[in-house]
Design a protein around this motif. Structure first.
Motif, PDB file in Angstrom:
ATOM      1  N   MET A   1     125.903  76.630 -23.716  1.00 36.08           N
ATOM      2  CA  MET A   1     126.015  76.474 -22.257  1.00 36.08           C
ATOM      3  C   MET A   1     124.625  76.513 -21.630  1.00 36.08           C
TER       4      MET A   1
ATOM      5  N   LEU B   1     128.302  82.753 -24.724  1.00 33.74           N
ATOM      6  CA  LEU B   1     128.169  81.473 -24.006  1.00 33.74           C
ATOM      7  C   LEU B   1     126.857  80.784 -24.363  1.00 33.74           C
TER       8      LEU B   1
ATOM      9  N   LEU C   1     133.953  79.489 -15.420  1.00 36.33           N
ATOM     10  CA  LEU C   1     134.101  78.578 -16.566  1.00 36.33           C
ATOM     11  C   LEU C   1     135.326  77.674 -16.427  1.00 36.33           C
TER      12      LEU C   1
END
Length: 242
Positions: A187, A182, A151
């Motif tokens: 994401m 996430l 990340l």
């Protein structure tokens, strides 16, 4: 965000990917399921060219995968990857592991890289381990450090290749919880896993592979309640009966 069209891949005589067509939209979480040897990990590894393909095209964020060189390094910076093995640098602290790529590849200054790195370690729940070395951490903590490291490059998409399969059962959830968060944050993720609970909970789509082919591509509730192919029914029967 990810687009695979007519992708084929052989290892010698073994045809591991057969005419793969797959699109992952921005913000989507796609979980890839299937029996061992079905091509799932190879599919994942072709997306950042850890495995070259024999034919077809792969695009990330509208750009064809470069063959090599700087363009490929640039693309890899945009595609975070978390493996079964944690691949952390043993001689560097956890914080150094997380800041290394931003410093070297993105040319971020040290203060900023460390600030971002600490925030990421906080996010994955191991900020208090920042000065330790990988060997001093549990497997679950090492994998969370590996996620933070991926990340740190601010990737556009995250690939996970069996991220929990090397972990003891009690550590699996701490890694899946980070991945679920996430996913909720939007994401774009492609996840190869055996964790059915995560697939049900976090995936927008389940892609089921068998013998190098995508056999089904459906919403989780559809796939788990009424799979259409015999291969998927057989797979689910074996897995869900345990």
């Amino acid at each position: 965000m990810i687009r695979m069209a007519a992708v084929d891949k052989h290892f010698g005589d073994l045809h591991v990917l057969r005419d793969i067509n797959l699109e992952v939209e921005p913000g989507q979480v796609v979980v890839v399921l299937g029996p061992s040897g079905s091509g799932k990990s190879t599919l994942c590894r072709t997306i950042n060219r850890l495995e070259p393909i024999d034919s077809g095209t792969i695009q990330v964020d509208g750009t064809d995968l470069p063959a090599e060189g700087k363009a490929l390094a640039g693309l890899r910076a945009d595609v975070g990857m978390v493996f079964q093995s944690f691949n952390l640098f043993a001689h560097k602290t956890i914080l150094e592991n997380v800041t290394l790529a931003p410093l070297k590849v993105r040319k971020v200054n040290k203060a900023e890289a460390e600030k971002d790195g600490l925030a990421l370690l906080e996010r994955v729940g191991i900020a208090n381990q920042k000065d330790k070395y990988p060997a001093q951490l549990s497997g679950g903590q090492q994998q969370r450090a590996a996620i933070a490291r991926a990340l740190a490059m601010k990737p556009k998409v995250m690939l996970f290749d069996e991220p929990t399969s090397a972990l003891d059962p009690e550590m699996v959830n701490e890694v899946l919880d980070v991945m679920t968060t996430l996913a909720k944050e939007g994401m774009t993720m492609l996840v190869v896993t055996h964790e059915m609970g995560f697939a049900r909970r976090a995936a927008h789509r389940v892609v089921f592979m068998s013998d190098g082919e995508i056999v089904e591509d459906a919403a989780p509730e559809t796939f788990f309640s009424s799979p259409t192919s015999d291969r998927a029914k057989d797979f689910l029967g074996k897995i869900l009966s345990h």
